[in-house]
Design a protein around this motif. Structure first.
Motif, PDB file in Angstrom:
ATOM      1  N   ILE A   3       0.748  -1.311   0.060  1.00 20.99           N
ATOM      2  CA  ILE A   3      -0.089   0.060   0.087  1.00 20.99           C
ATOM      3  C   ILE A   3       0.928   1.358   0.106  1.00 20.99           C
ATOM      4  CG2 ILE A   3      -1.926  -1.005   1.265  1.00 20.99           C
ATOM      5  CD1 ILE A   3      -1.010   0.469   3.797  1.00 20.99           C
ATOM      6  N   LYS A   4       0.260   2.240  -0.471  1.00 20.28           N
ATOM      7  CA  LYS A   4       0.906   3.483  -0.258  1.00 20.28           C
ATOM      8  C   LYS A   4      -0.512   4.383   0.785  1.00 20.28           C
ATOM      9  CE  LYS A   4       3.877   4.200  -4.023  1.00 20.28           C
ATOM     10  NZ  LYS A   4       4.486   4.784  -5.246  1.00 20.28           N
ATOM     11  N   ALA A  55       2.582  11.647   1.221  1.00 24.65           N
ATOM     12  CA  ALA A  55       2.530  10.565   0.705  1.00 24.65           C
ATOM     13  C   ALA A  55       3.533   9.618   1.469  1.00 24.65           C
ATOM     14  CB  ALA A  55       2.480  10.124  -0.711  1.00 24.65           C
ATOM     15  N   THR A  56       3.453   8.329   1.800  1.00 26.49           N
ATOM     16  CA  THR A  56       4.457   7.501   2.281  1.00 26.49           C
ATOM     17  C   THR A  56       4.821   6.839   0.982  1.00 26.49           C
ATOM     18  OG1 THR A  56       2.971   5.416   2.284  1.00 26.49           O
ATOM     19  CG2 THR A  56       2.916   6.844   4.267  1.00 26.49           C
ATOM     20  N   ALA A  57       6.007   6.138   1.255  1.00 24.17           N
ATOM     21  CA  ALA A  57       6.607   5.140   0.148  1.00 24.17           C
ATOM     22  C   ALA A  57       5.863   3.968   0.164  1.00 24.17           C
ATOM     23  CB  ALA A  57       7.986   4.894   0.501  1.00 24.17           C
ATOM     24  N   LEU A  58       5.939   3.043  -0.737  1.00 26.83           N
ATOM     25  CA  LEU A  58       5.469   1.790  -0.888  1.00 26.83           C
ATOM     26  C   LEU A  58       5.767   1.108   0.554  1.00 26.83           C
ATOM     27  CD1 LEU A  58       3.798  -0.090  -2.708  1.00 26.83           C
ATOM     28  CD2 LEU A  58       5.841  -1.246  -3.186  1.00 26.83           C
ATOM     29  N   TYR A  72      -1.587  -1.657  -3.894  1.00 19.66           N
ATOM     30  CA  TYR A  72      -0.769  -1.672  -4.862  1.00 19.66           C
ATOM     31  C   TYR A  72      -0.673  -3.210  -5.263  1.00 19.66           C
ATOM     32  CZ  TYR A  72       0.544   2.854  -5.577  1.00 19.66           C
ATOM     33  OH  TYR A  72       0.474   4.383  -6.026  1.00 19.66           O
ATOM     34  N   ALA A  73      -1.784  -4.103  -4.829  1.00 27.87           N
ATOM     35  CA  ALA A  73      -1.937  -5.555  -4.855  1.00 27.87           C
ATOM     36  C   ALA A  73      -1.662  -5.845  -6.367  1.00 27.87           C
ATOM     37  CB  ALA A  73      -3.057  -6.030  -4.388  1.00 27.87           C
ATOM     38  N   PRO A 129       0.275   6.333  -9.910  1.00 27.36           N
ATOM     39  CA  PRO A 129       0.034   7.227  -8.727  1.00 27.36           C
ATOM     40  C   PRO A 129      -0.957   6.817  -7.733  1.00 27.36           C
ATOM     41  CG  PRO A 129      -0.932   8.415 -10.742  1.00 27.36           C
ATOM     42  CD  PRO A 129      -0.252   7.106 -11.222  1.00 27.36           C
ATOM     43  N   CYS A 130      -0.888   7.145  -6.571  1.00 30.90           N
ATOM     44  CA  CYS A 130      -2.042   7.029  -5.497  1.00 30.90           C
ATOM     45  C   CYS A 130      -2.457   8.482  -5.308  1.00 30.90           C
ATOM     46  CB  CYS A 130      -1.044   6.513  -4.235  1.00 30.90           C
ATOM     47  SG  CYS A 130      -2.475   6.328  -2.732  1.00 30.90           S
TER      48      CYS A 130
END
Length: 101
Positions: free
Chosen positions: A41-42, A56-59, A85-86, A93-94
């Protein structure tokens, strides 16, 4: 343009750290997220009271936690959304699309 799909916010456990190292800084705030789901996820989150999800976070892999990131003083509940991000490519982009607003 494709975007990563939104999933339940329960996929990211939010932790708030209050105060700083110095006793004179009780208003300092920082946030961290832990991936609680079984897929990458992000997280998009607000770093201040503007209500804009500008950070935003990294993955994050399952079980992985971010470092604490500084947010606005006295900001105890930053809003956030989680992107899956499955099945999405990492280059996708998220973000919140117009239909999610």
């Amino acid at each position: 343009m494709p975007i990563a799909p939104l999933v339940t916010s329960a996929c990211a456990e939010r932790a708030i750290r209050r105060g700083g190292e110095a006793a004179a800084s009780p208003t300092l705030r920082a946030v961290s997220f832990t991936n609680q789901c079984g897929f990458p996820i992000k997280v998009l989150y607000a770093g201040d009271r503007s209500k804009i999800l500008s950070q935003a976070t990294a993955l994050l892999q399952p079980g992985e936690q971010t470092d604490f990131a500084r947010i606005e003083d006295d900001f105890d509940l930053p809003g956030y959304v989680v992107c899956s991000y499955a099945n999405a490519q990492l280059s996708v982009p998220c973000r919140i699309s117009a239909e999610h607003r």
